[in-house]
Motif scaffolding. Structure first.
Motif, mmCIF file in Angstrom:
data_model
loop_
_atom_site.group_PDB
_atom_site.id
_atom_site.type_symbol
_atom_site.label_atom_id
_atom_site.label_comp_id
_atom_site.label_asym_id
_atom_site.label_seq_id
_atom_site.Cartn_x
_atom_site.Cartn_y
_atom_site.Cartn_z
ATOM 1 N N CYS A 30 5.319 -10.662 -7.239
ATOM 2 C CA CYS A 30 4.329 -10.858 -8.311
ATOM 3 C C CYS A 30 3.516 -9.594 -8.547
ATOM 4 C CB CYS A 30 3.403 -12.021 -7.959
ATOM 5 S SG CYS A 30 4.160 -13.659 -8.001
ATOM 6 N N ILE A 31 3.038 -9.003 -7.462
ATOM 7 C CA ILE A 31 2.191 -7.805 -7.584
ATOM 8 C C ILE A 31 2.997 -6.627 -8.124
ATOM 9 C CG2 ILE A 31 0.749 -6.169 -6.317
ATOM 10 C CD1 ILE A 31 0.215 -8.466 -4.297
ATOM 11 N N SER A 32 4.217 -6.458 -7.651
ATOM 12 C CA SER A 32 5.041 -5.321 -8.081
ATOM 13 C C SER A 32 5.343 -5.383 -9.573
ATOM 14 C CB SER A 32 6.357 -5.292 -7.287
ATOM 15 O OG SER A 32 6.114 -5.115 -5.917
ATOM 16 N N GLY A 33 5.719 -6.567 -10.066
ATOM 17 C CA GLY A 33 5.986 -6.710 -11.495
ATOM 18 C C GLY A 33 4.768 -6.400 -12.333
ATOM 19 N N LEU A 34 3.594 -6.858 -11.897
ATOM 20 C CA LEU A 34 2.356 -6.604 -12.631
ATOM 21 C C LEU A 34 1.998 -5.122 -12.622
ATOM 22 C CD1 LEU A 34 -0.082 -7.656 -14.161
ATOM 23 C CD2 LEU A 34 -1.162 -8.170 -11.945
ATOM 24 N N VAL A 35 2.147 -4.481 -11.475
ATOM 25 C CA VAL A 35 1.855 -3.038 -11.377
ATOM 26 C C VAL A 35 2.745 -2.245 -12.330
ATOM 27 C CG1 VAL A 35 2.053 -1.022 -9.863
ATOM 28 C CG2 VAL A 35 0.941 -3.097 -9.034
ATOM 29 N N LEU A 36 4.033 -2.565 -12.361
ATOM 30 C CA LEU A 36 4.947 -1.850 -13.254
ATOM 31 C C LEU A 36 4.584 -2.075 -14.716
ATOM 32 C CD1 LEU A 36 8.523 -2.247 -11.719
ATOM 33 C CD2 LEU A 36 7.064 -0.241 -11.725
ATOM 34 N N VAL B 80 -1.322 -12.987 -12.061
ATOM 35 C CA VAL B 80 -0.305 -12.488 -12.989
ATOM 36 C C VAL B 80 -0.447 -13.157 -14.352
ATOM 37 C CG1 VAL B 80 2.178 -12.404 -13.450
ATOM 38 C CG2 VAL B 80 1.329 -11.848 -11.175
ATOM 39 N N MET B 81 -0.671 -14.468 -14.378
ATOM 40 C CA MET B 81 -0.812 -15.176 -15.655
ATOM 41 C C MET B 81 -2.023 -14.678 -16.435
ATOM 42 S SD MET B 81 0.293 -19.151 -15.002
ATOM 43 C CE MET B 81 -0.479 -19.411 -13.409
ATOM 44 N N VAL B 82 -3.160 -14.569 -15.771
ATOM 45 C CA VAL B 82 -4.376 -14.090 -16.441
ATOM 46 C C VAL B 82 -4.176 -12.655 -16.934
ATOM 47 C CG1 VAL B 82 -6.803 -13.500 -16.102
ATOM 48 C CG2 VAL B 82 -5.893 -15.634 -15.151
ATOM 49 N N SER B 83 -3.543 -11.832 -16.108
ATOM 50 C CA SER B 83 -3.296 -10.437 -16.498
ATOM 51 C C SER B 83 -2.368 -10.359 -17.700
ATOM 52 C CB SER B 83 -2.696 -9.664 -15.317
ATOM 53 O OG SER B 83 -3.567 -9.654 -14.215
ATOM 54 N N GLY B 84 -1.369 -11.238 -17.742
ATOM 55 C CA GLY B 84 -0.456 -11.238 -18.885
ATOM 56 C C GLY B 84 -1.170 -11.522 -20.194
ATOM 57 N N LEU B 85 -2.061 -12.489 -20.168
ATOM 58 C CA LEU B 85 -2.836 -12.793 -21.380
ATOM 59 C C LEU B 85 -3.748 -11.621 -21.746
ATOM 60 C CD1 LEU B 85 -3.805 -16.519 -20.672
ATOM 61 C CD2 LEU B 85 -1.965 -15.656 -22.139
ATOM 62 N N ALA B 86 -4.334 -10.984 -20.731
ATOM 63 C CA ALA B 86 -5.206 -9.832 -20.989
ATOM 64 C C ALA B 86 -4.413 -8.660 -21.558
ATOM 65 C CB ALA B 86 -5.918 -9.417 -19.701
ATOM 66 N N ILE B 87 -3.205 -8.443 -21.061
ATOM 67 C CA ILE B 87 -2.360 -7.359 -21.568
ATOM 68 C C ILE B 87 -1.994 -7.604 -23.025
ATOM 69 C CG2 ILE B 87 -0.065 -6.305 -21.383
ATOM 70 C CD1 ILE B 87 -0.303 -6.701 -18.324
ATOM 71 N N ILE C 35 -2.723 -5.926 -28.600
ATOM 72 C CA ILE C 35 -3.030 -6.274 -29.995
ATOM 73 C C ILE C 35 -4.252 -5.484 -30.465
ATOM 74 C CG2 ILE C 35 -3.975 -8.101 -31.468
ATOM 75 C CD1 ILE C 35 -1.046 -8.424 -31.207
ATOM 76 N N THR C 36 -5.283 -5.443 -29.611
ATOM 77 C CA THR C 36 -6.551 -4.798 -29.982
ATOM 78 C C THR C 36 -6.445 -3.294 -30.066
ATOM 79 O OG1 THR C 36 -7.756 -6.617 -28.917
ATOM 80 C CG2 THR C 36 -8.989 -4.588 -29.362
ATOM 81 N N LEU D 289 3.058 -11.810 -22.846
ATOM 82 C CA LEU D 289 3.512 -13.166 -22.562
ATOM 83 C C LEU D 289 4.673 -13.187 -21.566
ATOM 84 C CD1 LEU D 289 3.241 -14.877 -26.070
ATOM 85 C CD2 LEU D 289 1.723 -15.120 -24.086
ATOM 86 N N SER D 290 5.468 -12.114 -21.538
ATOM 87 C CA SER D 290 6.532 -12.061 -20.528
ATOM 88 C C SER D 290 5.931 -12.010 -19.129
ATOM 89 C CB SER D 290 7.434 -10.839 -20.766
ATOM 90 O OG SER D 290 6.740 -9.625 -20.505
ATOM 91 N N VAL D 291 4.819 -11.270 -18.983
ATOM 92 C CA VAL D 291 4.115 -11.237 -17.697
ATOM 93 C C VAL D 291 3.544 -12.618 -17.381
ATOM 94 C CG1 VAL D 291 2.182 -10.200 -16.435
ATOM 95 C CG2 VAL D 291 3.570 -8.782 -17.951
ATOM 96 N N PHE D 292 2.925 -13.258 -18.370
ATOM 97 C CA PHE D 292 2.364 -14.609 -18.173
ATOM 98 C C PHE D 292 3.443 -15.595 -17.734
ATOM 99 C CE2 PHE D 292 1.643 -18.867 -19.813
ATOM 100 C CZ PHE D 292 0.400 -19.177 -19.283
ATOM 101 N N CYS D 293 4.603 -15.546 -18.370
ATOM 102 C CA CYS D 293 5.661 -16.522 -18.093
ATOM 103 C C CYS D 293 6.211 -16.388 -16.674
ATOM 104 C CB CYS D 293 6.790 -16.390 -19.111
ATOM 105 S SG CYS D 293 6.335 -16.994 -20.753
ATOM 106 N N VAL D 294 6.376 -15.167 -16.187
ATOM 107 C CA VAL D 294 6.882 -15.033 -14.814
ATOM 108 C C VAL D 294 5.821 -15.484 -13.811
ATOM 109 C CG1 VAL D 294 8.551 -13.223 -15.357
ATOM 110 C CG2 VAL D 294 6.249 -12.574 -14.650
ATOM 111 N N GLY D 295 4.535 -15.302 -14.143
ATOM 112 C CA GLY D 295 3.483 -15.838 -13.286
ATOM 113 C C GLY D 295 3.516 -17.351 -13.239
#
Length: 587
Positions: free
Chosen positions: A277-283, A510-517, A522-523, A552-558
């Motif tokens: 989980c951490i590795s995917g988010l870091v990348l 990971v889910m929260v980070s995916g939404l933030a990303i 977008i912003t 959303l791809s990050v959110f979904c794997v979380g």
């Protein structure tokens, strides 16, 4: 000598000192091959990310962004980072459960076949030798540029650095130095990004300047440069390429030997899932920084050639001296960590999987493994000397070999009880050979493959067809079926409620980070880009869909990780006919 040279020298000295410390801790085969199976989450994250990024990310892919394909690379990364979590959940935790010394040994146990171990070991040696070649070349280019010495001399220095260290310390040293290097280049990348904006001074102004950059029109569009003189004629071709390679590399992250072998070192299965989980988010975060930074360098110097030298040039010309030194040292660290990982796995496969030198005399086995590793390192040095540098394309070629040859076999051997030994042997061999042959025919102009018939796809489909068809014509071995059942028995210690609570934290992060990303892209990307080119913003534009899809791809794997962890490691989710439920009922 410049300060950059001394920075490289000091980092290499630290690398060797850590290796010496780790080498003195090596007492036997388990220590040398799998670091004693006691590595915590941080060390597994460090070695996963460091062995994956290497010079391909910091030199080749950053140069690709500089050439005009920054955000197209994010379409690829959005798909491939999912491989960490998918691989850990559906393959990696079972590999760790097997307590094998190498991944080819795991295949041998699963299929009750010595031939399977030899084949998987042989593909490991061939594929990782090509990967080692690319990373060695990347590190040599870096030293040649920074120190100002000829490329052959730089090649020997890089080779000596990783060869001496890896021979002595084995996987214990590799995992320690990988983690140190991971922390170094991650921190430096974050700090260095603002300096890559040059005179523009901020993310927004840099993005606006790139959006209207006439020398490379479309450099930060979702599809990158297209048309005459570009890699692809249309945005659809570019997207198909990115998605195909993304799927391929998601399989690489999920099943390749230099990634999944890291899980053999993990303290327990919860460490496997957390580190994935951490590795995917870091990348996912690092690639946004690297790709945008690589594109931004165009605004300061549009004439860097070859583009693989972009980040080195930026470190020496766009940053304060100390930060530039740390950046270059971090890139070198990424190169050396990957080289040591690949060399160790090549040596392990030759000695353990092909020659089977591991026996009761562990001292003799260690000595033999080190001699074999030295021979492998020497061969890689000769190949790197005679093969012209092509870091990115050699890396992509080597990686997809495992996606097409190992991917179907690795996943189906866990989730399909009926896959037979002949099917696995022929399928892995077919995927490997067809990928290589198709790539060679395409590169030499014998055939011209469309983007949707990538050699990876041809090899993968052939592999899968062999698995399914031959398994229907043959019977699985009794020992293979018994081992399959053993693999699906979750060890009792993995049901610790405290471990479960700690593990569930990371899928939520990971889910929260995916939404933030998604919201951040977008912003800070989709809306400013539309404004810069004079177009109204809307959520169905390519840039908006890329931004949403990336996050959303990050959110979904979380979400997948959260569901699977609760399902697998929570007692109340165990099926009523499970061995644990039956034992409890009898009491």
């Amino acid at each position: 000598m410049s300060i950059y040279f001394w920075g490289l020298l000091i980092s290499l000295a630290v690398y060797l000192l850590v290796g010496n410390y780790a080498g003195r801790k090596v007492k036997g085969i388990d220590d040398y091959y799998v670091a004693g199976r006691r590595a915590p989450t941080l060390l597994i994250v460090g070695t996963l990310v460091a062995s994956f990024l290497s010079t391909n990310a910091f030199l080749a892919e950053t140069g690709f962004a500089y050439d005009g394909y920054a955000f197209l690379m994010l379409a690829l990364v959005a798909v491939n980072t999912s491989g960490y979590v998918i691989g850990a959940l559906f393959f990696g935790r079972f590999v760790r459960r097997s307590r094998s010394l190498t991944i080819p040994e795991f295949f041998a146990r699963r299929f009750d076949s010595r031939a399977m171990q030899v084949l998987a070991g042989s593909t490991t040696i061939i594929g990782l030798t090509a990967y080692l070649l690319a990373v060695t070349q990347g590190g040599s280019i870096l030293i040649s540029d920074v120190v100002g010495i000829p490329y052959p001399a730089a090649l020997i220095l890089v080779w000596l650095g990783y060869m001496v260290f890896t021979l002595y310390s084995g996987s214990r040293g590799v995992v320690l130095t990988d983690t140190i290097m991971f922390l170094l280049f991650t921190l430096v990348s974050l700090i260095a990004l603002p300096y890559l904006f040059g005179e523009n001074g901020s993310w927004h102004s840099t993005l606006e300047a790139l959006a209207t950059y006439e020398a490379k029109p479309g450099i930060v569009a979702w599809h990158g440069l297209t048309g005459e003189g570009a890699y692809w004629q249309s945005g659809s071709d570019a997207l198909i390429w990115a998605l195909i390679l993304g799927v391929s590399w998601s399989l690489v992250l999920a099943v390749s030997p230099w990634q999944t072998s890291r899980y053999l070192m993990a303290r327990n299965e919860h460490v496997v899932v957390r580190s994935a989980c951490i590795s995917g988010l870091v990348l996912a975060v690092l690639y946004v920084i690297l790709m945008f930074g690589g594109a931004a360098i165009n605004l300061t110097n549009p004439d860097i050639a070859p583009s693989e030298r972009v980040m080195v040039w930026a470190g020496m010309n766009m940053m304060p001296t100390l930060l530039g030194t740390l950046l270059i040292s971090g890139i070198m660290a990424a190169a050396l960590s990957s080289c040591s990982t690949f060399l160790s796995l090549i040596g392990f496969s030759v000695s353990h999987d092909i020659m089977q030198t591991s026996n009761k005399d562990e001292r003799k086995s260690l000595r033999t493994s080190r001699l074999i590793m030295f021979a492998a390192a020497t061969i890689s040095l000769l190949l790197a000397y005679f093969q012209p540098p092509a870091v990115m394309w050699i890396t992509y070629f080597a990686g997809t070999l495992f996606a097409s040859s190992w991917g179907p076999v690795a996943l189906l051997c866990i989730w399909n009880r009926g896959i037979t030994t002949p099917a696995a042997l022929i399928g892995m061999l077919a995927g490997f050979i067809i990928n290589i042959v198709a790539k060679l025919l395409d590169q030499n102009g014998v055939v011209s493959l469309p983007v949707y018939l990538d050699p990876f796809i041809l090899g993968f489909v052939a592999n899968l067809a062999c698995l399914l068809i031959i398994s229907r014509m043959t019977q699985p071995r009794a020992a293979a079926l018994a081992y399959f059942d053993v693999l699906h028995r979750t060890p009792e210690e993995e049901f610790d409620p405290a471990r479960l609570r700690q593990t569930l934290i990371w899928p939520v992060v990971v889910m929260v980070s995916g939404l933030a990303i998604a919201a951040g892209l977008i912003t800070w990307y989709a809306i400013p880009y539309a404004n810069a080119i004079g177009r109204d913003f809307h959520l169905l534009s390519g840039e908006s869909l890329l931004s949403l899809g990336y996050g959303l791809s990050v959110f979904c794997v979380g979400l997948l990780a959260y569901w699977q962890v609760k399902h697998v490691y929570s007692r109340r989710h165990q099926p009523r006919n499970s061995p644990r439920h039956a034992e409890k009922a009898s009491q």
